[in-house]
Scaffold this active site. Structure first.
Site, PDB file in Angstrom:
ATOM      1  N   GLY A 317      47.315  15.897  14.329  1.00 42.54           N
ATOM      2  CA  GLY A 317      46.593  15.059  15.157  1.00 42.54           C
ATOM      3  C   GLY A 317      45.920  15.706  16.347  1.00 42.54           C
ATOM      4  N   GLU A 318      45.865  15.179  17.655  1.00 43.88           N
ATOM      5  CA  GLU A 318      45.427  15.543  18.800  1.00 43.88           C
ATOM      6  C   GLU A 318      43.850  15.991  18.693  1.00 43.88           C
ATOM      7  OE1 GLU A 318      47.313  19.383  19.788  1.00 43.88           O
ATOM      8  OE2 GLU A 318      49.165  18.616  19.797  1.00 43.88           O
TER       9      GLU A 318
END
Length: 350
Positions: A317-318
């Site tokens: 993610g991120e």
């Protein structure tokens, strides 16, 4: 009277076909067999259609990381405690997370937005758009009210509008929120009819027992709320997340302003599915970066009609996968601007 969200949706138009045709014509003049650069050529045509420019240059790029907490963490669905969300937000702001490293490599800026973190955060670089301190536990009550979901979407729109004013023209979506794969899996089930056993993945790396429990939690949330897929905002409010709603706004806002949006993995794709159900024309502005290890990600992309460029076995993610694809978009632009044509190079076509 139209709502703010409806006004944003009304402002999204189709891609500019003349620009796509010009880009196609230029690609066919370059010293290569037609179509031989595959997806790089697809990117070149798409960004031309989005921007109206045959050879756009994206001098300022931003990955917008939306952060929010999830009440469903009370059900024990994650390998990490909810306290990790605010801790990771501060890591982003200090420049120490994976997305920061990859963004620096791609010449992009990380913009971290608190739309629903369950903590009082202060930092000069933090964009504060907090709607509430985390969602409610969706197996007991609606995660958000409809008004809260709408406010979170508009927070994303506002962030993009501010960045566009500052000269940013290329965006990526990123997320931070312990428990958000549970919310994203629930959205996938509600909006596509997929069963929980096929939608729920292992998130932060949960074991078999917790994985089966997580499936049961998603199933219970769906049974409690029975969200109607036709009313997308209702679905988002009942079983979604604040940061997911924020990313919906990022996508809609970027599309309205004629900017490409590179979507990251499972969470970003759940937001993209919501955005494209609200505004079907927004799908043309999306570039799918990578195929996550989350088992439901492929189903999300298929539901939107997108195909990922990279298969990297990533599940962080991120915005990490999305930022990697900034490099591919830059590469497509350089091909358009710097590669010789048959005529300029004196190369025979036959």
């Amino acid at each position: 009277m139209m709502s703010n969200i409806e006004q944003v949706i009304q402002g999204i138009g189709p891609l500019q076909e003349e620009a796509i045709a010009r880009a196609e014509g230029h690609l066919n003049q370059l010293t290569k067999p037609p179509g031989s650069l595959g997806k790089l050529e697809e990117i070149a045509r798409q960004v031309a259609g989005i921007t109206g420019e045959t050879m756009p240059v994206f001098e300022k790029k931003a990955v917008v990381v939306m952060a929010g907490d999830h009440g469903v963490c009370e059900e024990g669905v994650s390998a990490f405690p909810a306290e990790v969300t605010p801790q990771m937000v501060m890591n982003f702001l200090a420049g120490g997370a994976a997305v920061n490293v990859l963004a620096r490599q791609a010449g992009a800026d990380v913009v971290c937005v608190d739309v629903g973190v369950n903590a009082d955060l202060e930092h000069p670089q933090l964009v504060s758009k907090k709607v509430r301190k985390g969602t409610r536990n969706m197996v007991r009550e609606a995660a958000m009210t409809r008004e809260e979901a709408e406010r979170a979407i508009m927070a994303g729109v506002e962030v993009v509008e501010d960045l566009v004013r500052k000269g940013y023209t290329l965006f990526a979506t990123g997320d931070m929120g312990i428990g958000n794969t549970t919310a994203s899996s629930s959205l996938l089930c509600a909006l596509t009819g997929l069963e929980a056993g096929l939608a729920v993945g292992r998130g932060t790396g949960i074991n078999d027992e917790t994985w089966l429990h997580k499936q049961a939690v998603v199933q219970r949330a769906l049974e409690v709320h029975d969200p109607l897929g036709e009313d997308v905002l209702d679905v988002l409010a009942k079983i979604g997340g604040l940061e997911i709603a924020g990313l919906v706004g990022v996508i809609l806002g970027a599309a309205k302003h004629g900017c490409p949006v590179v979507i990251d993995g499972f969470i970003s794709s759940a937001a993209a599915l919501v955005a494209t159900r609200l505004a079907p024309l927004s799908a043309a502005y999306l570039i799918a970066s990578h195929l996550s290890q989350e088992q439901g990600h492929r189903r999300l992309l298929e539901a939107i009609g997108l195909e990922a460029m990279l298969h990297m076995d990533m599940r962080l993610g991120e915005g990490t996968g999305a930022v990697l694809c900034f490099n591919l978009i830059d590469a497509a632009g350089k091909i358009m601007r710097e590669m010789a044509t048959f005529e300029s190079a004196g190369v025979s076509r036959s």
